[in-house]
Design a protein around this motif. Sequence first.
Motif, PDB file in Angstrom:
ATOM      1  N   GLU A   1       0.964  40.853 -20.813  1.00 28.70           N
ATOM      2  CA  GLU A   1      -0.427  41.302 -20.675  1.00 28.70           C
ATOM      3  C   GLU A   1      -0.508  42.625 -19.924  1.00 28.70           C
ATOM      4  O   GLU A   1      -1.285  43.510 -20.301  1.00 28.70           O
ATOM      5  N   ARG A   2       0.294  42.780 -18.886  1.00 29.23           N
ATOM      6  CA  ARG A   2       0.286  44.048 -18.138  1.00 29.23           C
ATOM      7  C   ARG A   2       0.696  45.212 -19.032  1.00 29.23           C
ATOM      8  O   ARG A   2       0.063  46.265 -19.026  1.00 29.23           O
TER       9      ARG A   2
ATOM     10  N   THR B   1      -1.983  45.887 -21.763  1.00 30.58           N
ATOM     11  CA  THR B   1      -3.156  46.528 -21.175  1.00 30.58           C
ATOM     12  C   THR B   1      -2.881  48.012 -20.919  1.00 30.58           C
ATOM     13  O   THR B   1      -3.701  48.871 -21.262  1.00 30.58           O
TER      14      THR B   1
ATOM     15  N   ARG C   1      -2.837  49.704 -24.161  1.00 34.31           N
ATOM     16  CA  ARG C   1      -4.054  49.457 -24.948  1.00 34.31           C
ATOM     17  C   ARG C   1      -3.754  48.825 -26.309  1.00 34.31           C
ATOM     18  O   ARG C   1      -4.271  49.250 -27.343  1.00 34.31           O
TER      19      ARG C   1
ATOM     20  N   ASN D   1      -9.373  39.604 -19.746  1.00 35.80           N
ATOM     21  CA  ASN D   1      -9.006  40.914 -20.281  1.00 35.80           C
ATOM     22  C   ASN D   1      -9.539  41.022 -21.714  1.00 35.80           C
ATOM     23  O   ASN D   1      -9.211  40.196 -22.557  1.00 35.80           O
TER      24      ASN D   1
END
Length: 151
Positions: free
Chosen positions: A18-19, A22, A25, A41
């Motif tokens: 997820e990091r 993110t 993008r 998120n």
Amino acid sequence: MTTLYIDADACPVKDEAERVATRMRVPMILVCNGGLRPSRNPLVSLVIVDQGPDVADQWIAAQCGAGDVVVTADIPLADRCIKAGAHVLTPAGEELTRTNIGQRLATRDLMSDIRAADPFFRGGGSSFTRADRSRFLQALDATLTIAQRGR
């Protein structure tokens, strides 16, 4: 557009994925049989599939395609995703490709046969380490970059 699919039921690197997603993008889809909380998120979606063997795997294999990235430890799923044109990484950061998936399938089948022949066989993988997480983060970053460039 690249999408990151996570075979999430037993994935130890969901937070790390997820990091990276993110930061880059990239939409990320967690696929599981339940038991996960949805992320706040906006780039992360949660797909909960019906209970049953390989239902999450079937969903991922049907959705992924060229330019996507799949994170899974499931070798038969990895094979199907590679055939669909997706990039595949294990949670330990190993890239599975057309070149090495055959060997991994054969090893998986051999170990399955050994376990079936000897119920006391105690073979098993090593524990998940910090080095595995680090390797995964580097591999995911590189793989997403390649996928977004269309290679």
